[in-house]
Motif scaffolding. Structure first.
Motif, PDB file in Angstrom:
ATOM      1  N   LYS A   3      -1.456   7.527  -6.617  1.00 52.07           N
ATOM      2  CA  LYS A   3      -2.068   6.793  -5.581  1.00 52.07           C
ATOM      3  C   LYS A   3      -1.014   7.106  -4.349  1.00 52.07           C
ATOM      4  O   LYS A   3      -1.321   6.469  -3.408  1.00 52.07           O
ATOM      5  CB  LYS A   3      -2.179   5.425  -5.853  1.00 52.07           C
ATOM      6  CG  LYS A   3      -3.464   5.213  -7.158  1.00 52.07           C
ATOM      7  CD  LYS A   3      -3.646   3.790  -7.325  1.00 52.07           C
ATOM      8  CE  LYS A   3      -4.818   3.867  -8.191  1.00 52.07           C
ATOM      9  NZ  LYS A   3      -5.274   2.290  -8.332  1.00 52.07           N
ATOM     10  N   GLY A   4      -0.114   7.731  -4.632  1.00 55.81           N
ATOM     11  CA  GLY A   4       0.811   8.268  -3.549  1.00 55.81           C
ATOM     12  C   GLY A   4       2.093   7.573  -3.214  1.00 55.81           C
ATOM     13  O   GLY A   4       2.781   7.376  -2.479  1.00 55.81           O
ATOM     14  N   TYR A   5       2.514   6.507  -4.453  1.00 56.64           N
ATOM     15  CA  TYR A   5       3.579   5.696  -4.275  1.00 56.64           C
ATOM     16  C   TYR A   5       4.976   6.510  -4.645  1.00 56.64           C
ATOM     17  O   TYR A   5       4.751   7.471  -5.477  1.00 56.64           O
ATOM     18  CB  TYR A   5       3.598   4.620  -5.220  1.00 56.64           C
ATOM     19  CG  TYR A   5       2.516   3.428  -4.998  1.00 56.64           C
ATOM     20  CD1 TYR A   5       2.912   2.411  -4.112  1.00 56.64           C
ATOM     21  CD2 TYR A   5       1.359   3.701  -5.159  1.00 56.64           C
ATOM     22  CE1 TYR A   5       1.926   1.429  -3.686  1.00 56.64           C
ATOM     23  CE2 TYR A   5       0.207   2.480  -4.826  1.00 56.64           C
ATOM     24  CZ  TYR A   5       0.811   1.476  -3.902  1.00 56.64           C
ATOM     25  OH  TYR A   5      -0.358   0.591  -3.625  1.00 56.64           O
ATOM     26  N   THR A   6       5.989   6.180  -4.002  1.00 55.92           N
ATOM     27  CA  THR A   6       7.433   6.811  -4.540  1.00 55.92           C
ATOM     28  C   THR A   6       7.752   5.816  -5.588  1.00 55.92           C
ATOM     29  O   THR A   6       7.902   4.546  -5.370  1.00 55.92           O
ATOM     30  CB  THR A   6       8.404   6.699  -3.490  1.00 55.92           C
ATOM     31  OG1 THR A   6       7.913   7.488  -2.408  1.00 55.92           O
ATOM     32  CG2 THR A   6       9.766   7.280  -3.917  1.00 55.92           C
ATOM     33  N   VAL A   7       8.139   6.206  -6.931  1.00 55.67           N
ATOM     34  CA  VAL A   7       8.552   5.403  -7.813  1.00 55.67           C
ATOM     35  C   VAL A   7       9.878   5.823  -8.410  1.00 55.67           C
ATOM     36  O   VAL A   7      10.445   6.809  -8.597  1.00 55.67           O
ATOM     37  CB  VAL A   7       7.567   5.715  -9.052  1.00 55.67           C
ATOM     38  CG1 VAL A   7       7.971   5.000 -10.275  1.00 55.67           C
ATOM     39  CG2 VAL A   7       6.110   5.757  -8.809  1.00 55.67           C
TER      40      VAL A   7
ATOM     41  N   SER B 163       0.965  -1.090   0.141  1.00 52.46           N
ATOM     42  CA  SER B 163      -0.050  -0.168   0.156  1.00 52.46           C
ATOM     43  C   SER B 163       0.951   1.187   0.029  1.00 52.46           C
ATOM     44  O   SER B 163       1.836   1.253   0.465  1.00 52.46           O
ATOM     45  CB  SER B 163      -0.986  -0.089   1.364  1.00 52.46           C
ATOM     46  OG  SER B 163      -1.916  -1.202   1.442  1.00 52.46           O
ATOM     47  N   ALA B 164       0.304   2.297  -0.444  1.00 53.88           N
ATOM     48  CA  ALA B 164       0.934   3.531  -0.470  1.00 53.88           C
ATOM     49  C   ALA B 164       1.337   4.046   0.861  1.00 53.88           C
ATOM     50  O   ALA B 164       0.357   3.723   1.746  1.00 53.88           O
ATOM     51  CB  ALA B 164       0.335   4.511  -1.400  1.00 53.88           C
ATOM     52  N   PRO B 165       2.238   4.647   1.264  1.00 60.89           N
ATOM     53  CA  PRO B 165       3.367   5.341   0.532  1.00 60.89           C
ATOM     54  C   PRO B 165       4.768   4.517   0.291  1.00 60.89           C
ATOM     55  O   PRO B 165       5.450   4.771   0.826  1.00 60.89           O
ATOM     56  CB  PRO B 165       3.504   6.470   1.352  1.00 60.89           C
ATOM     57  CG  PRO B 165       3.369   6.282   2.723  1.00 60.89           C
ATOM     58  CD  PRO B 165       2.113   5.227   2.689  1.00 60.89           C
ATOM     59  N   ALA B 166       4.542   3.277  -0.283  1.00 60.03           N
ATOM     60  CA  ALA B 166       5.494   2.457  -0.423  1.00 60.03           C
ATOM     61  C   ALA B 166       6.477   2.874  -1.586  1.00 60.03           C
ATOM     62  O   ALA B 166       5.976   3.574  -2.503  1.00 60.03           O
ATOM     63  CB  ALA B 166       5.014   0.945  -0.686  1.00 60.03           C
ATOM     64  N   GLN B 167       7.506   2.269  -1.811  1.00 59.79           N
ATOM     65  CA  GLN B 167       8.391   2.391  -3.026  1.00 59.79           C
ATOM     66  C   GLN B 167       8.027   1.370  -4.055  1.00 59.79           C
ATOM     67  O   GLN B 167       8.187   0.452  -3.645  1.00 59.79           O
ATOM     68  CB  GLN B 167       9.915   2.589  -2.513  1.00 59.79           C
ATOM     69  CG  GLN B 167      10.316   3.666  -1.420  1.00 59.79           C
ATOM     70  CD  GLN B 167      11.613   3.980  -1.342  1.00 59.79           C
ATOM     71  OE1 GLN B 167      12.352   3.644  -2.171  1.00 59.79           O
ATOM     72  NE2 GLN B 167      11.988   4.350  -0.008  1.00 59.79           N
ATOM     73  N   VAL B 168       8.238   1.727  -5.110  1.00 55.44           N
ATOM     74  CA  VAL B 168       7.945   0.858  -6.313  1.00 55.44           C
ATOM     75  C   VAL B 168       9.036   1.101  -7.566  1.00 55.44           C
ATOM     76  O   VAL B 168       9.382   2.293  -7.699  1.00 55.44           O
ATOM     77  CB  VAL B 168       6.665   1.121  -6.999  1.00 55.44           C
ATOM     78  CG1 VAL B 168       6.497   0.156  -8.136  1.00 55.44           C
ATOM     79  CG2 VAL B 168       5.379   0.667  -6.005  1.00 55.44           C
TER      80      VAL B 168
END
Length: 79
Positions: free
Chosen positions: A50-54, A25-30
């Motif tokens: 959606k708030g992820y760090t990419v 789930s966000a705020p995860a890194q992808v």
């Protein structure tokens, strides 16, 4: 078209295994490989919204610059 037309029988185990895969789930890194590709750009857009760090990989620095410019607001905010 069903699974038997490809020479194997679908016993439903693949769907069971898929449902057991963990999700994040966000705020995860992808990490998105091939980040400058057509589909990857849309995936990056969705993830950022959606708030992820990419983090993305590209083969050439100029392609990385293109992606950074495309998502400059996210780059500026550290996402």
């Amino acid at each position: 078209m069903n699974a038997t037309t490809h020479g194997y029988k679908d016993d439903g185990k693949a769907n069971q295994q898929r449902s057991k895969m963990p999700s994040i789930s966000a705020p995860a890194q992808v990490l998105v490989t091939g980040a400058n590709g057509f589909i990857a750009v849309w995936i990056i857009k969705e993830l950022l919204e959606k708030g992820y760090t990419v983090h993305g990989t590209v083969r050439a620095p100029e392609k990385g610059a293109y992606i950074s410019e495309l998502f400059k607001d996210a780059v500026a905010s550290g996402r």
